[in-house]
Design a protein around this motif. Structure first.
Motif, mmCIF file in Angstrom:
data_model
loop_
_atom_site.group_PDB
_atom_site.id
_atom_site.type_symbol
_atom_site.label_atom_id
_atom_site.label_comp_id
_atom_site.label_asym_id
_atom_site.label_seq_id
_atom_site.Cartn_x
_atom_site.Cartn_y
_atom_site.Cartn_z
ATOM 1 N N ASP A 1 69.442 -26.856 31.444
ATOM 2 C CA ASP A 1 68.319 -27.404 30.680
ATOM 3 C C ASP A 1 67.306 -26.321 30.302
ATOM 4 O OD1 ASP A 1 69.207 -29.995 30.388
ATOM 5 O OD2 ASP A 1 68.191 -30.726 32.186
ATOM 6 N N TYR A 2 67.115 -25.349 31.167
ATOM 7 C CA TYR A 2 66.217 -24.231 30.867
ATOM 8 C C TYR A 2 66.710 -23.474 29.632
ATOM 9 C CZ TYR A 2 63.692 -19.826 31.517
ATOM 10 O OH TYR A 2 62.897 -18.717 31.340
ATOM 11 N N HIS A 3 67.994 -23.201 29.583
ATOM 12 C CA HIS A 3 68.547 -22.475 28.436
ATOM 13 C C HIS A 3 68.565 -23.316 27.174
ATOM 14 C CE1 HIS A 3 69.442 -18.636 30.174
ATOM 15 N NE2 HIS A 3 69.968 -19.225 31.232
ATOM 16 N N THR B 1 55.917 -27.837 19.844
ATOM 17 C CA THR B 1 56.023 -26.890 20.948
ATOM 18 C C THR B 1 56.963 -27.464 21.994
ATOM 19 O OG1 THR B 1 53.769 -26.133 20.565
ATOM 20 C CG2 THR B 1 54.742 -25.613 22.700
ATOM 21 N N THR B 2 58.008 -26.746 22.269
ATOM 22 C CA THR B 2 58.993 -27.177 23.250
ATOM 23 C C THR B 2 58.492 -26.850 24.641
ATOM 24 O OG1 THR B 2 60.763 -26.744 21.681
ATOM 25 C CG2 THR B 2 61.384 -26.887 24.012
ATOM 26 N N GLU B 3 58.579 -27.828 25.537
ATOM 27 C CA GLU B 3 58.230 -27.589 26.932
ATOM 28 C C GLU B 3 59.475 -27.112 27.664
ATOM 29 O OE1 GLU B 3 55.939 -30.389 29.095
ATOM 30 O OE2 GLU B 3 54.928 -31.104 27.281
ATOM 31 N N ARG B 4 59.266 -26.121 28.513
ATOM 32 C CA ARG B 4 60.390 -25.562 29.261
ATOM 33 C C ARG B 4 59.986 -25.408 30.711
ATOM 34 N NH1 ARG B 4 62.480 -19.565 28.102
ATOM 35 N NH2 ARG B 4 60.395 -19.209 28.861
ATOM 36 N N THR B 5 60.779 -25.995 31.596
ATOM 37 C CA THR B 5 60.528 -25.916 33.026
ATOM 38 C C THR B 5 61.498 -24.921 33.632
ATOM 39 O OG1 THR B 5 59.860 -28.233 33.059
ATOM 40 C CG2 THR B 5 60.441 -27.244 35.168
ATOM 41 N N GLY B 6 60.958 -23.996 34.393
ATOM 42 C CA GLY B 6 61.810 -23.018 35.065
ATOM 43 C C GLY B 6 62.660 -23.679 36.126
ATOM 44 N N ALA C 1 71.970 -29.547 41.260
ATOM 45 C CA ALA C 1 70.602 -29.534 40.738
ATOM 46 C C ALA C 1 70.278 -28.189 40.097
ATOM 47 C CB ALA C 1 69.603 -29.851 41.854
ATOM 48 N N MET C 2 70.748 -27.114 40.709
ATOM 49 C CA MET C 2 70.502 -25.773 40.157
ATOM 50 C C MET C 2 71.231 -25.596 38.822
ATOM 51 S SD MET C 2 68.525 -24.078 42.278
ATOM 52 C CE MET C 2 68.782 -22.351 42.508
ATOM 53 N N LEU C 3 72.494 -25.999 38.750
ATOM 54 C CA LEU C 3 73.249 -25.877 37.503
ATOM 55 C C LEU C 3 72.589 -26.696 36.394
ATOM 56 C CD1 LEU C 3 76.929 -26.059 38.817
ATOM 57 C CD2 LEU C 3 75.748 -24.056 37.889
ATOM 58 N N ARG C 4 72.216 -27.912 36.727
ATOM 59 C CA ARG C 4 71.565 -28.793 35.751
ATOM 60 C C ARG C 4 70.266 -28.165 35.258
ATOM 61 N NH1 ARG C 4 70.873 -33.973 38.597
ATOM 62 N NH2 ARG C 4 73.056 -34.343 38.111
ATOM 63 N N ALA C 5 69.469 -27.628 36.175
ATOM 64 C CA ALA C 5 68.168 -27.046 35.805
ATOM 65 C C ALA C 5 68.337 -25.783 34.960
ATOM 66 C CB ALA C 5 67.358 -26.743 37.064
ATOM 67 N N PHE C 6 69.280 -24.928 35.324
ATOM 68 C CA PHE C 6 69.498 -23.716 34.527
ATOM 69 C C PHE C 6 70.016 -24.056 33.136
ATOM 70 C CE2 PHE C 6 68.854 -21.103 38.250
ATOM 71 C CZ PHE C 6 68.393 -19.908 37.711
ATOM 72 N N MET D 1 79.779 -26.488 33.280
ATOM 73 C CA MET D 1 78.334 -26.236 33.344
ATOM 74 C C MET D 1 78.044 -24.736 33.380
ATOM 75 S SD MET D 1 77.037 -29.412 35.684
ATOM 76 C CE MET D 1 75.280 -29.164 35.308
ATOM 77 N N LEU D 2 78.812 -23.999 34.168
ATOM 78 C CA LEU D 2 78.620 -22.546 34.207
ATOM 79 C C LEU D 2 78.932 -21.915 32.855
ATOM 80 C CD1 LEU D 2 80.099 -21.793 37.731
ATOM 81 C CD2 LEU D 2 77.735 -21.359 36.995
ATOM 82 N N HIS D 3 79.973 -22.391 32.206
ATOM 83 C CA HIS D 3 80.323 -21.873 30.884
ATOM 84 C C HIS D 3 79.198 -22.123 29.885
ATOM 85 C CE1 HIS D 3 82.758 -20.658 27.479
ATOM 86 N NE2 HIS D 3 82.294 -21.729 26.859
ATOM 87 N N LEU D 4 78.624 -23.321 29.912
ATOM 88 C CA LEU D 4 77.535 -23.631 28.974
ATOM 89 C C LEU D 4 76.296 -22.780 29.261
ATOM 90 C CD1 LEU D 4 77.262 -26.028 26.689
ATOM 91 C CD2 LEU D 4 79.348 -25.922 28.029
ATOM 92 N N ILE D 5 75.992 -22.541 30.525
ATOM 93 C CA ILE D 5 74.863 -21.666 30.866
ATOM 94 C C ILE D 5 75.115 -20.277 30.281
ATOM 95 C CG2 ILE D 5 73.708 -20.458 32.775
ATOM 96 C CD1 ILE D 5 74.208 -23.112 34.424
#
Length: 168
Positions: A23-25, A2-7, A16-21, A141-145
């Motif tokens: 990782d979320y995806h 089971t993969t854990e996912r943090t919003g 921090a926001m780019l990194r978190a988004f 980072m935006l492209h990867l998101i």
């Protein structure tokens, strides 16, 4: 598994926001693959498409490698599945396994995290030789998101087709 996912946080600085988004995806793609056999992960969407969950994982390993290692870090490394540079090869998961695909993808994600963390700012640029352009870490980072979000939509449909599981 089971993969854990943090919003992502609702408040934070840009990096921090780019990194978190991002990782979320990344975690969302992994979640879509949880609990499936290699055969299920290789199941194609519909003829003639070769699209499968395992193919998406393999493709995203190539995307992470191309943008973070090759473009941002300037590493002279071939693609994971195609020394000739054919990005489409990754989508063909015929004979591929979860172990092989996830090991490559996870290694590229970890490498990407190190590249991003070592950059002094989002304004650092790298050179994308394929297109002959310079891009900022912010753009990458935006492209990867964007890339993950688009392919996670595909993963939603693929997973539903395998066992009826829907939702993130």
């Amino acid at each position: 598994m089971t993969t854990e996912r943090t919003g992502p946080p609702l408040v934070g600085d840009e990096r921090a926001m780019l990194r978190a988004f991002l990782d979320y995806h990344r975690a969302t793609l992994a979640m879509k693959c949880d609990g499936l056999s290699d055969e299920d992960l290789r199941r194609r969407s519909m003829p003639p498409s070769a699209l499968s969950l395992l193919g998406l994982v393999r493709h995203m390993a190539e995307v992470e490698r191309a943008w973070f290692r090759r473009t941002m870090a300037g590493e002279d490394v071939p693609l994971v599945w195609s020394p000739e540079g054919d990005y489409q090869v990754a989508y063909d998961a015929t004979g591929a396994t979860r172990a092989e695909a996830f090991a490559a993808w996870e290694a590229e994600v970890e490498h990407a995290r190190r590249v991003e963390a070592s950059a002094p700012s989002l304004d650092v640029t790298g050179h994308n030789a394929r297109w002959g352009i310079d891009v900022s870490l912010r753009h990458v980072m935006l492209h990867l998101i964007h890339e993950y979000a688009r392919h996670n939509g595909h993963a939603d449909l693929l997973r539903e087709g395998v066992d009826g599981t829907v939702g993130a």
